[in-house]
Design an enzyme around this catalytic site. Structure first.
Site, PDB file in Angstrom:
ATOM      1  CG  ASP A 181      -0.505 -11.607  -2.583  1.00  0.00           C
ATOM      2  OD1 ASP A 181      -0.978 -10.649  -1.952  1.00  0.00           O
ATOM      3  OD2 ASP A 181      -1.006 -12.742  -2.531  1.00  0.00           O
ATOM      4  CE  LYS A 226      -2.672  -9.610  -4.982  1.00  0.00           C
ATOM      5  NZ  LYS A 226      -2.513  -8.766  -3.780  1.00  0.00           N
TER       6      LYS A 226
END
Ligand code: NDP
Ligand code: 2IT
Length: 448
Positions: free
Chosen positions: A169, A129
């Protein structure tokens, strides 16, 4: 298994000690390791080779300065992150989040979750991430472009289609992916489509990637209800958020005959009892980047609740689609009291541990994000596959693939939960399926 439990408690205590102040990361780790005792019991080799201890330590963490100039010429400084958490099953894969709340603890919680989620899909992708504490809200396209270019000017050296493949995201959609890819291409002198996913289908993106997380979370809800002899048809639903995940969850819920009566953004909640007007939401949010309160200016019979609690609105199916810890214990109680029978997590870790307990005690069908929202990253893996073969699939075929993947994820989680003595517990199912796949690969590679 008391000695195994003690061992897991020790691992968790060490994670807290080694990562001080990162509460979301602690929460994500606890939620996984608390379900692993029966796995260590069955597979002592995982303990012997310290697989859990190794999984809890990211393989690499990159933190960098992102300087850029705003439209007034003022220099702004943000902090960028990329955490490559685990590459046992494939190149690092996971989204980028641009939100003012981003700090290392958020990126690590998301990266840690991503390891298991990606493994649950069965596709060859590791977990990662990244993101920045940049707030795109209220920024011009030119400012977002300059930020993305500066961000990629550092990040590019850590990426590659076989190394690390980001996507979107919160705060990172097709616009940002375009600017990021443009800068990557320019710096590297390579049109390396497979280095980032969530691209526009106009230049190498896969159809259905935009819809995939929301659609997938609804397919998962449908499977949970089907396992109980029920369906989404005619159900009243609420969806939190009004971003990418929420919009396409609403779209698929409506297509399957459900009535979605509420959604939200970080300012407030829209309640429209006769059912949400999705084209209006898309126009307000995707095209004009406005606030959800403006919905009530068009539909006078809809209510706007400034700072309202979406979970107080009665529904049978709830789909959290905004952010972490948005659904707490009190909200869960209210949902159960109002007749909620299923929760499918479109967002990552949206339900607090107290909320999860309430749903478990009430027998609510609960789809954890690691399984329920895995359709997004799974379709990213399909995008990588299409890029690698220089092919582009139709919308219908891609959606069919997504649906098959979600049905498969549901089935394996359901079966594994039963195998480990907790039938119907998708948290246990998803954690164990994901963990075993990663652990077996790590064992095969030796101590690395
Ligand atoms: P978007 O940026 O498109 O939308 C986010 C939505 O959530 C907006 O409505 C936003 O409101 C709201 N929101 C964000 N942060 C907060 C907050 N702190 N408090 C209240 N509301 C908030 O993001 P996505 O739809 O892509 O992501 C939503 C969730 O789904 C995230 O948890 C993400 O990690 C997860 N997810 C996303 C995937 C994807 O493919 N995009 C895949 C799997 C999971 P506002 O505009 O007011 O900020
Ligand atoms: O949380 C997630 O799974 C995502 N944001 C999507 C990751 C991806 O690589 O598509």
């Amino acid at each position: 298994m008391p000695e195994i439990k003690t061992r897991i408690e020790k691992i968790y205590a060490q994670v807290i000690q080694r990562n001080p102040g990162e509460s979301e990361f602690h929460q994500a780790v606890k939620e996984v390791v608390d379900t692993l005792a029966p796995v260590l019991h069955k597979h002592p080799e995982y303990a012997e080779h310290k697989i859990i201890e190794r999984i809890c330590e990211p393989e690499r963490q990159i933190i960098f300065r992102v300087p850029w100039q705003d439209d007034r010429g003022e220099v702004q400084i943000n902090r960028g992150f990329r955490v490559g958490f685990n590459s046992a099953l494939g190149p690092y894969k996971g989204g980028l989040r641009f939100h003012p709340s981003v700090y290392l603890g958020i990126i690590k919680f998301l990266g840690f979750e991503q390891i298991f989620k990606n493994a649950v899909t069965g596709m060859p992708i590791g977990g990662a991430k990244g993101g920045a504490d940049f707030d795109p809200k209220g920024r011009s396209d030119a400012e977002v472009m300059r930020f993305c270019q500066s961000f990629m000017t550092e990040l590019y050296r850590h990426l590659g289609e076989f190394t690390d493949v980001p996507a979107g995201d919160i705060g990172v959609g097709a616009r940002e992916i375009g600017y990021l890819f443009g800068q990557y291409k320019r710096i590297t002198n390579r049109y390396e489509s497979g280095v980032i996913t969530g691209k526009s289908p106009k230049w190498g993106g896969a159809l259905v990637r935009k819809e995939a997380t929301g659609y997938g979370a609804v397919f998962f809800a449908e499977q949970m209800l089907k396992a109980r002899g029920d369906s989404l048809d005619g159900k009243t639903c609420v969806v939190s958020g009004s971003g990418n995940v929420a919009i396409y969850a609403i779209e698929k819920l409506q297509a399957l005959g459900a009535r979605v009566v509420a959604c939200s953004d970080s300012d407030g909640v829209i309640h429209h009892a006769r059912g949400l007007d999705l084209p209006l939401i898309k126009q307000l949010k995707e095209v004009e980047r406005r606030r959800i309160r403006d919905y009530a200016q068009v539909h006078r019979d809809a209510q706007y609740l400034e700072r309202g609690n979406l979970w107080h609105i009665a529904c049978q199916v709830a789909l959290p689609g905004a952010t972490q810890n948005e659904l707490d214990e009190a909200s869960a109680r209210r949902l159960v009291a109002n007749g909620c029978i299923a929760v499918s997590e479109g967002a990552n870790m949206p339900t607090t541990p107290g909320g999860i307990r309430v749903f478990e005690e009430a027998g609510v069908a609960f789809g954890p994000g690691k399984a329920a929202n895995a359709g997004g990253v799974a379709t990213s893996a399909l995008e990588m596959q299409q890029n690698a073969s220089r092919d582009a699939w139709t919308f219908e075929y891609s959606e069919q693939r997504l649906q098959e993947i979600m049905i498969n994820i549901h089935r394996t989680c359901h079966e594994t939960a039963a195998e480990f003595g907790s039938p119907g517990n998708y948290i246990i199912g998803a954690n164990i399926v994901g963990f075993r796949r990663v652990a077996d690969a790590m064992l095969a590679f030796g101590v690395i």
